[in-house]
Motif scaffolding. Sequence first.
Motif, PDB file in Angstrom:
ATOM      1  N   GLU A   1      30.120  40.625  43.344  1.00 52.39           N
ATOM      2  CA  GLU A   1      29.495  40.180  42.098  1.00 52.39           C
ATOM      3  C   GLU A   1      29.554  41.258  41.022  1.00 52.39           C
ATOM      4  O   GLU A   1      29.729  40.961  39.839  1.00 52.39           O
ATOM      5  N   GLU A   2      29.409  42.509  41.429  1.00 53.84           N
ATOM      6  CA  GLU A   2      29.401  43.610  40.456  1.00 53.84           C
ATOM      7  C   GLU A   2      30.810  43.972  39.989  1.00 53.84           C
ATOM      8  O   GLU A   2      31.044  44.167  38.795  1.00 53.84           O
ATOM      9  N   ASP A   3      31.743  44.079  40.929  1.00 49.57           N
ATOM     10  CA  ASP A   3      33.067  44.612  40.613  1.00 49.57           C
ATOM     11  C   ASP A   3      34.121  43.546  40.350  1.00 49.57           C
ATOM     12  O   ASP A   3      35.158  43.834  39.754  1.00 49.57           O
ATOM     13  N   GLY A   4      33.907  42.315  40.851  1.00 50.96           N
ATOM     14  CA  GLY A   4      34.907  41.273  40.703  1.00 50.96           C
ATOM     15  C   GLY A   4      35.944  41.266  41.801  1.00 50.96           C
ATOM     16  O   GLY A   4      36.881  40.466  41.780  1.00 50.96           O
ATOM     17  N   TYR A   5      35.788  42.161  42.773  1.00 51.66           N
ATOM     18  CA  TYR A   5      36.676  42.181  43.937  1.00 51.66           C
ATOM     19  C   TYR A   5      35.966  42.904  45.070  1.00 51.66           C
ATOM     20  O   TYR A   5      35.013  43.660  44.853  1.00 51.66           O
TER      21      TYR A   5
ATOM     22  N   GLN B   1      35.732  41.278  35.193  1.00 51.31           N
ATOM     23  CA  GLN B   1      35.631  39.812  35.273  1.00 51.31           C
ATOM     24  C   GLN B   1      34.700  39.251  34.211  1.00 51.31           C
ATOM     25  O   GLN B   1      34.660  38.035  33.992  1.00 51.31           O
ATOM     26  N   ASP B   2      33.976  40.113  33.520  1.00 51.89           N
ATOM     27  CA  ASP B   2      33.011  39.652  32.511  1.00 51.89           C
ATOM     28  C   ASP B   2      33.536  39.736  31.084  1.00 51.89           C
ATOM     29  O   ASP B   2      32.796  39.454  30.133  1.00 51.89           O
ATOM     30  N   ILE B   3      34.808  40.123  30.886  1.00 50.29           N
ATOM     31  CA  ILE B   3      35.302  40.331  29.519  1.00 50.29           C
ATOM     32  C   ILE B   3      35.883  39.070  28.896  1.00 50.29           C
ATOM     33  O   ILE B   3      36.234  39.071  27.714  1.00 50.29           O
ATOM     34  N   GLY B   4      35.980  37.987  29.674  1.00 46.03           N
ATOM     35  CA  GLY B   4      36.572  36.757  29.147  1.00 46.03           C
ATOM     36  C   GLY B   4      38.086  36.766  29.279  1.00 46.03           C
ATOM     37  O   GLY B   4      38.694  37.752  29.709  1.00 46.03           O
ATOM     38  N   VAL B   5      38.701  35.646  28.915  1.00 51.98           N
ATOM     39  CA  VAL B   5      40.157  35.484  29.038  1.00 51.98           C
ATOM     40  C   VAL B   5      40.728  35.234  27.646  1.00 51.98           C
ATOM     41  O   VAL B   5      40.383  34.251  26.985  1.00 51.98           O
ATOM     42  N   SER B   6      41.609  36.126  27.200  1.00 51.99           N
ATOM     43  CA  SER B   6      42.144  36.018  25.843  1.00 51.99           C
ATOM     44  C   SER B   6      43.572  35.487  25.816  1.00 51.99           C
ATOM     45  O   SER B   6      44.114  35.228  24.741  1.00 51.99           O
ATOM     46  N   ARG B   7      44.174  35.319  26.977  1.00 55.50           N
ATOM     47  CA  ARG B   7      45.575  34.911  27.034  1.00 55.50           C
ATOM     48  C   ARG B   7      45.750  33.870  28.127  1.00 55.50           C
ATOM     49  O   ARG B   7      45.169  33.977  29.203  1.00 55.50           O
ATOM     50  N   ARG B   8      46.557  32.841  27.842  1.00 50.40           N
ATOM     51  CA  ARG B   8      46.801  31.785  28.817  1.00 50.40           C
ATOM     52  C   ARG B   8      48.271  31.429  28.866  1.00 50.40           C
ATOM     53  O   ARG B   8      48.951  31.443  27.842  1.00 50.40           O
ATOM     54  N   MET B   9      48.751  31.095  30.055  1.00 47.04           N
ATOM     55  CA  MET B   9      50.068  30.502  30.203  1.00 47.04           C
ATOM     56  C   MET B   9      49.875  28.998  30.311  1.00 47.04           C
ATOM     57  O   MET B   9      49.145  28.538  31.195  1.00 47.04           O
TER      58      MET B   9
ATOM     59  N   ASP C   1      38.198  37.904  42.068  1.00 46.88           N
ATOM     60  CA  ASP C   1      37.658  36.997  41.062  1.00 46.88           C
ATOM     61  C   ASP C   1      38.780  36.590  40.105  1.00 46.88           C
ATOM     62  O   ASP C   1      39.603  37.427  39.710  1.00 46.88           O
ATOM     63  N   GLY C   2      38.815  35.329  39.711  1.00 45.19           N
ATOM     64  CA  GLY C   2      39.893  34.836  38.860  1.00 45.19           C
ATOM     65  C   GLY C   2      39.988  35.507  37.507  1.00 45.19           C
ATOM     66  O   GLY C   2      41.013  35.388  36.831  1.00 45.19           O
ATOM     67  N   GLN C   3      38.940  36.244  37.122  1.00 45.93           N
ATOM     68  CA  GLN C   3      38.959  36.884  35.801  1.00 45.93           C
ATOM     69  C   GLN C   3      39.086  38.401  35.852  1.00 45.93           C
ATOM     70  O   GLN C   3      39.243  39.033  34.804  1.00 45.93           O
ATOM     71  N   VAL C   4      39.020  38.995  37.037  1.00 45.36           N
ATOM     72  CA  VAL C   4      39.073  40.456  37.102  1.00 45.36           C
ATOM     73  C   VAL C   4      40.497  40.936  36.816  1.00 45.36           C
ATOM     74  O   VAL C   4      41.477  40.323  37.226  1.00 45.36           O
ATOM     75  N   VAL C   5      40.612  42.028  36.067  1.00 46.23           N
ATOM     76  CA  VAL C   5      41.915  42.582  35.705  1.00 46.23           C
ATOM     77  C   VAL C   5      42.450  43.408  36.873  1.00 46.23           C
ATOM     78  O   VAL C   5      41.751  44.280  37.401  1.00 46.23           O
ATOM     79  N   HIS C   6      43.685  43.111  37.278  1.00 48.66           N
ATOM     80  CA  HIS C   6      44.283  43.855  38.382  1.00 48.66           C
ATOM     81  C   HIS C   6      45.793  43.970  38.178  1.00 48.66           C
ATOM     82  O   HIS C   6      46.396  43.243  37.391  1.00 48.66           O
ATOM     83  N   ARG C   7      46.372  44.894  38.908  1.00 51.74           N
ATOM     84  CA  ARG C   7      47.816  45.147  38.811  1.00 51.74           C
ATOM     85  C   ARG C   7      48.286  45.766  40.119  1.00 51.74           C
ATOM     86  O   ARG C   7      47.476  46.129  40.979  1.00 51.74           O
TER      87      ARG C   7
END
Length: 292
Positions: A13-17, A194-202, A241-247
Amino acid sequence: MDFMTDRDVQKWEEDGYVVLEGLLTSDECDELKQRMVEIVDQMDVPEHCRITFSTDQEEQLKSQGNADYFITSGDKIRFFFEKGVFGEKGEFIVPKQKSLNKVGHALHAHEHVFKKVTHSPHIQGIAKKLSLKSPVILQSMYIFKQPGIGGEVTPHQDATFLYTEPLGRVLGLWIALEDATLNNGCLWFIPGSQDIGVSRRMVRTPKGTYPLTDFTGKEQTYDEEKFIAAPVKKGGVVLIDGQVVHRSAQNTSEDSRHVYTFHLMESQNTQWSPDNWLQPTEDLPFPALYTK
């Protein structure tokens, strides 16, 4: 005892992963790997995937064929290759087993050993621990991260590709079939992103237009120093989490990094975007997790 603890849920919940070790035994991992060896041995590679064209117009036709091959793969098992694995005549210039980037996107529906893992008691237990009431399986992939040529995966959010309203309904499960290390391309995350929102979509483009998908919105830039590595041993799973940024970085090592990964969606009170590239079909509606 639950496979996933209350402390794991808190970190999630805290980290998104969160990394959970010991989801699969070594033998279970090897069973999936062996089945994939057999699938690749038997694969039929479409011509448009093989041929290197020399003119721009021909290159566009090839790209259109590849795009159609991708966008219609949601209910099938299809093959996606690393760059530079075919010669000018469409022949393999690397061993076939080392040519692939991934196989997707419906292993969970068509292959028994992958279906068994996807619906396993541990996976169902994780979903219940996260209070998912009616989770469905969206897609599944086998990712190879080939030694030396396994490409970089740039920073992204899964919700860019798998968008729901409201957000926060998509969960990725990333199962390491081999050790995923700092050397061979483990995942890296920005905790809390995961809390920053989604600014880009395919999104799918209107029917009859080309290309078949396009990006809307703006790709964000991320502070490299905020990324934290998430190595995981063979048999472990990373919940994403579907919104957490990862690479993940390119694999420059001599070790592959095979992974079986799939995505769940809480379907209760959720709208799956009709603009997503992936859509349920008559042949394969999104199957419920809590049935075998």
